[in-house]
Design a protein around this motif. Sequence first.
Motif, PDB file in Angstrom:
ATOM      1  N   TYR A 129      12.489   4.496 -14.818  1.00  0.00           N
ATOM      2  CA  TYR A 129      11.293   4.729 -15.619  1.00  0.00           C
ATOM      3  C   TYR A 129      10.701   6.111 -15.340  1.00  0.00           C
ATOM      4  N   GLU A 130      11.097   6.695 -14.217  1.00  0.00           N
ATOM      5  CA  GLU A 130      10.552   8.003 -13.876  1.00  0.00           C
ATOM      6  C   GLU A 130      11.482   9.123 -14.285  1.00  0.00           C
ATOM      7  N   ASN A 131      12.561   8.735 -14.967  1.00  0.00           N
ATOM      8  CA  ASN A 131      13.545   9.727 -15.351  1.00  0.00           C
ATOM      9  C   ASN A 131      13.491   9.911 -16.874  1.00  0.00           C
ATOM     10  N   THR A 368      12.871   9.751  -0.350  1.00  0.00           N
ATOM     11  CA  THR A 368      12.679  10.870  -1.281  1.00  0.00           C
ATOM     12  C   THR A 368      12.840  10.319  -2.686  1.00  0.00           C
ATOM     13  N   TYR A 369      11.905  10.619  -3.567  1.00  0.00           N
ATOM     14  CA  TYR A 369      12.016  10.171  -4.960  1.00  0.00           C
ATOM     15  C   TYR A 369      13.205  10.838  -5.622  1.00  0.00           C
ATOM     16  N   PRO A 370      13.913  10.112  -6.497  1.00  0.00           N
ATOM     17  CA  PRO A 370      15.044  10.720  -7.182  1.00  0.00           C
ATOM     18  C   PRO A 370      14.592  11.997  -7.901  1.00  0.00           C
ATOM     19  N   GLY A 371      15.327  13.044  -7.737  1.00  0.00           N
ATOM     20  CA  GLY A 371      14.987  14.309  -8.415  1.00  0.00           C
ATOM     21  C   GLY A 371      14.062  15.198  -7.606  1.00  0.00           C
ATOM     22  N   ASN A 372      13.434  14.660  -6.565  1.00  0.00           N
ATOM     23  CA  ASN A 372      12.564  15.491  -5.718  1.00  0.00           C
ATOM     24  C   ASN A 372      13.381  16.049  -4.551  1.00  0.00           C
ATOM     25  N   ASN A 373      12.971  17.177  -4.016  1.00  0.00           N
ATOM     26  CA  ASN A 373      13.701  17.618  -2.825  1.00  0.00           C
ATOM     27  C   ASN A 373      12.889  17.465  -1.535  1.00  0.00           C
ATOM     28  N   PRO A 375      10.807  14.884   0.895  1.00  0.00           N
ATOM     29  CA  PRO A 375      10.609  13.436   1.066  1.00  0.00           C
ATOM     30  C   PRO A 375       9.138  13.035   0.902  1.00  0.00           C
ATOM     31  N   ALA A 376       8.884  11.903   0.269  1.00  0.00           N
ATOM     32  CA  ALA A 376       7.516  11.387   0.135  1.00  0.00           C
ATOM     33  C   ALA A 376       7.125  10.642   1.412  1.00  0.00           C
ATOM     34  N   LEU A 377       8.122  10.136   2.142  1.00  0.00           N
ATOM     35  CA  LEU A 377       7.860   9.448   3.413  1.00  0.00           C
ATOM     36  C   LEU A 377       8.864   9.922   4.453  1.00  0.00           C
ATOM     37  N   GLY A 394      -5.427   7.882   4.117  1.00  0.00           N
ATOM     38  CA  GLY A 394      -4.817   9.205   4.039  1.00  0.00           C
ATOM     39  C   GLY A 394      -5.232   9.927   2.785  1.00  0.00           C
ATOM     40  N   ASP A 395      -4.931  11.229   2.762  1.00  0.00           N
ATOM     41  CA  ASP A 395      -5.300  12.033   1.588  1.00  0.00           C
ATOM     42  C   ASP A 395      -4.498  11.578   0.378  1.00  0.00           C
ATOM     43  N   ASN A 396      -4.921  12.046  -0.789  1.00  0.00           N
ATOM     44  CA  ASN A 396      -4.152  11.786  -2.006  1.00  0.00           C
ATOM     45  C   ASN A 396      -2.755  12.369  -1.833  1.00  0.00           C
ATOM     46  N   GLY A 397      -1.767  11.599  -2.266  1.00  0.00           N
ATOM     47  CA  GLY A 397      -0.391  12.117  -2.214  1.00  0.00           C
ATOM     48  C   GLY A 397       0.231  12.044  -0.836  1.00  0.00           C
ATOM     49  N   SER A 398      -0.427  11.325   0.111  1.00  0.00           N
ATOM     50  CA  SER A 398       0.153  11.288   1.457  1.00  0.00           C
ATOM     51  C   SER A 398       1.245  10.216   1.590  1.00  0.00           C
ATOM     52  N   GLY A 399       1.439   9.389   0.560  1.00  0.00           N
ATOM     53  CA  GLY A 399       2.582   8.460   0.579  1.00  0.00           C
ATOM     54  C   GLY A 399       2.209   6.986   0.696  1.00  0.00           C
ATOM     55  N   LYS A 400       0.922   6.661   0.556  1.00  0.00           N
ATOM     56  CA  LYS A 400       0.483   5.274   0.774  1.00  0.00           C
ATOM     57  C   LYS A 400       1.093   4.312  -0.265  1.00  0.00           C
ATOM     58  N   THR A 401       0.955   4.671  -1.538  1.00  0.00           N
ATOM     59  CA  THR A 401       1.468   3.784  -2.600  1.00  0.00           C
ATOM     60  C   THR A 401       2.988   3.697  -2.546  1.00  0.00           C
ATOM     61  N   THR A 402       3.620   4.814  -2.195  1.00  0.00           N
ATOM     62  CA  THR A 402       5.089   4.825  -2.106  1.00  0.00           C
ATOM     63  C   THR A 402       5.541   3.788  -1.077  1.00  0.00           C
ATOM     64  N   LEU A 403       4.812   3.718   0.016  1.00  0.00           N
ATOM     65  CA  LEU A 403       5.138   2.761   1.069  1.00  0.00           C
ATOM     66  C   LEU A 403       5.111   1.316   0.528  1.00  0.00           C
ATOM     67  N   VAL A 404       4.117   1.037  -0.308  1.00  0.00           N
ATOM     68  CA  VAL A 404       4.009  -0.310  -0.884  1.00  0.00           C
ATOM     69  C   VAL A 404       5.159  -0.565  -1.852  1.00  0.00           C
ATOM     70  N   LYS A 405       5.524   0.456  -2.628  1.00  0.00           N
ATOM     71  CA  LYS A 405       6.621   0.278  -3.585  1.00  0.00           C
ATOM     72  C   LYS A 405       7.913  -0.058  -2.847  1.00  0.00           C
ATOM     73  N   LEU A 406       8.093   0.562  -1.666  1.00  0.00           N
ATOM     74  CA  LEU A 406       9.298   0.263  -0.890  1.00  0.00           C
ATOM     75  C   LEU A 406       9.236  -1.151  -0.318  1.00  0.00           C
TER      76      LEU A 406
HETATM   77  P1  ADP Z   1      -0.833   8.222  -2.313  1.00  0.00           P
HETATM   78  O1  ADP Z   1      -0.714   6.789  -2.704  1.00  0.00           O
HETATM   79  O2  ADP Z   1      -0.995   8.406  -0.845  1.00  0.00           O
HETATM   80  O3  ADP Z   1      -1.888   8.960  -3.066  1.00  0.00           O
HETATM   81  P2  ADP Z   1       1.831   8.449  -3.401  1.00  0.00           P
HETATM   82  O4  ADP Z   1       2.579   7.520  -2.532  1.00  0.00           O
HETATM   83  O5  ADP Z   1       1.486   7.976  -4.767  1.00  0.00           O
HETATM   84  O6  ADP Z   1       0.531   8.975  -2.658  1.00  0.00           O
HETATM   85  O7  ADP Z   1       2.662   9.809  -3.561  1.00  0.00           O
HETATM   86  C1  ADP Z   1       3.261  10.451  -2.467  1.00  0.00           C
HETATM   87  C2  ADP Z   1       4.031  11.671  -2.974  1.00  0.00           C
HETATM   88  O8  ADP Z   1       5.100  11.267  -3.774  1.00  0.00           O
HETATM   89  C3  ADP Z   1       3.183  12.626  -3.802  1.00  0.00           C
HETATM   90  O9  ADP Z   1       3.508  13.943  -3.420  1.00  0.00           O
HETATM   91  C4  ADP Z   1       3.623  12.392  -5.208  1.00  0.00           C
HETATM   92  O10 ADP Z   1       3.622  13.568  -5.946  1.00  0.00           O
HETATM   93  C5  ADP Z   1       5.043  11.894  -5.036  1.00  0.00           C
HETATM   94  N1  ADP Z   1       5.344  10.863  -6.041  1.00  0.00           N
HETATM   95  C6  ADP Z   1       4.642   9.743  -6.274  1.00  0.00           C
HETATM   96  N2  ADP Z   1       5.219   9.004  -7.245  1.00  0.00           N
HETATM   97  C7  ADP Z   1       6.314   9.694  -7.619  1.00  0.00           C
HETATM   98  C8  ADP Z   1       7.354   9.463  -8.564  1.00  0.00           C
HETATM   99  N3  ADP Z   1       7.356   8.370  -9.296  1.00  0.00           N
HETATM  100  N4  ADP Z   1       8.326  10.374  -8.699  1.00  0.00           N
HETATM  101  C9  ADP Z   1       8.332  11.467  -7.946  1.00  0.00           C
HETATM  102  N5  ADP Z   1       7.403  11.766  -7.023  1.00  0.00           N
HETATM  103  C10 ADP Z   1       6.396  10.893  -6.856  1.00  0.00           C
END
Ligand code: ADP
Length: 612
Positions: A129-131, A368-373, A375-377, A394-406
């Motif tokens: 969905y992110e591609n 690392t999100y696909p396509g990113n170089n 790592p988000a965590l 943590g600050d915005n973009g620090s990886g909190k939501t990503t952790l939950v997705k994993l």
């Molecule tokens: P937080 O919840 O702490 O605000 P996120 O976990 O949403 O942060 O995001 C962490 C990092 O991953 C950010 O730098 C963001 O740009 C990147 N990111 C988040 N979602 C995606 C995604 N779907 N694809 C690529 N990069 C993402």
Amino acid sequence: MVDVTSLRNRIKTVFQLRRSLSIVWRYAAGWTAVNAVLVFIQGLFPVAAFYLMKQIVDTVTIYIDSPGQENQNYSWLMLWVVLAALVALFAALSRSFGEYTSSAQSLTLSDKVADLLHEKSHSVDLAYYENPSYYDTLHRAQEEAPFRLPRIVEGLIEIARSVTALLGIVVLMFSFSGFLVLGLFVATIPVAVIRLLYSQKSFELDRAQTEPERKAWYYHSILTDMAEAKEVRVFNLGRLLRERFQLLKKTMREERLELLRSRVVLDMIAQLLDVLALFGSIVWIVSMTINGKSTLGELVAFYLAFQGGLSYMQAAFYAFADVYEDNLFLSNLHEFLGIEPEITRPENPHPVPGTMRKGVEFKDLVFTYPGNNRPALKGIDLTLSPGEVIAIVGDNGSGKTTLVKLLCRLYDPSAGKITADDLDLKRFDPAEWRKKISVVFQDYAHYALTVQENIWFGNIDRPPDADSMKEVAYRSGAASFIKKLPYAYDTELGRWFTDGHELSIGEWQKLAIARTFWRDADIFVFDEPSSSLDPIAEAQLLENFRSLLKGKSAILISHRFSTIRMADCVYVMKEGEIVEKGTHEDLLENNGHYAELYRTQAKHYESPERQE
Ligand code: ADP
């Protein structure tokens, strides 16, 4: 010069119909069979009609030329006329019935294709969905497949119908003159070749225009959807967006028209050949009749047969070109259906532990999100014991939501692992693992359905009985506003449908929390659970938070220290890493990043006198 390889490839493409036809057969076998029988029958009518026409004209000629035998000739004439009428009647009836059966087949197939697309969209990994290329493929598949799949069958049926009719006509004409049969081919083949060529070009143009087409569609949605309507008005974006839409459409329209123009020129030349062949054949038939080599009946019948043959030949070749084109476009559907998710059920999944002893652990996890170089965590080590409540700050973009997705296995780690009672999550069936977790995402869904369904969607395996529903609504703080809605739990929400009732953001959030509590999960995740709640609602939610959890584990992601401080352990994240860990008090004492965040927030609440 004709490119033999590409011609061969094109013919091959037409015959690579197995995948498309297997979908047709799987979902509309009955209608397809009925259509095939009808086609066969319809193919026999034209030959019969031409034969009967010849007999009528010849009998009339004999009738005129043989005085004294009127009665006998008259009976024959009547017989031929009645037979011709019956053939015409049955041809018309089978055409009408055929229209119904092919519509039934088309409608059934369109719905089934939609279902196939939905099934695939649901099963692919979230990563797709992110591609953007996922949306391109989906867009192409859903734009074309619903009508091309039934059309491919119609095309094949048309080929079968025309070829059956044509075979009879060709045999009939051969008995008269091979020259006429040759005329048929000369008249039709150039037009068919041009169609084939332009099908390919049109397909290529369509693929090239997918992205701008989606962009135009996106501008259209901003202009017409409710979600952006407020901002578009306040910031007066209407004109800009309309202009952008029109510009994209204009470029695409010009490309399409250019293709059409070159096709029309070639088409005209081919049509010229068509007309020449037709009139050449008329001259030929007439000269044969004048020279006494054929009867008047033959003249009429062969002229009609030639015309009929021409139209069947054209129909067959055109249908062939259409099937080729449809098959090309259906490759988009097959491309989409061919996407294989990576997060799948293992062959022999390990049962998910019923009651966990040790809990969930993130072990040196990198993602690392696909396509990113970047790592988000990175190097994440985190433990969630049974019954424990942890907070992540943590600050915005620090990886909190990503952790939950994993944790929910919407993604898998790039390195390291997540375990539940020491078992890697990859060993479980993802659907079974997800039953253990209940989440309120930051961007939770607003279902434009009833209140009850909005809650029940948290666990559709659980019967939505009224008392349990009220209980979770009460726990989430939603009960008080639900009571005031016109039909309480049966009130339709949102503005999509006539009776929809719109809620405030905070009310939607309370419903999302109720949906979370409806699930009998072991781990509850709240990503900014009180971001839209008023202070009283927030206080009510947090006051009884532990009893609301009924002893289950929870992960709280929040910027509000009122929420954070109640956790057993707080993890502080910065740029994808855990930089601190401890209780609220420990972390304040450490005077690190957490203490800095806390002081920054506290400063805004303190009175100027106290800040001095
Ligand atoms: P937080 O919840 O702490 O605000 P996120 O976990 O949403 O942060 O995001 C962490 C990092 O991953 C950010 O730098 C963001 O740009 C990147 N990111 C988040 N979602 C995606 C995604 N779907 N694809 C690529 N990069 C993402």
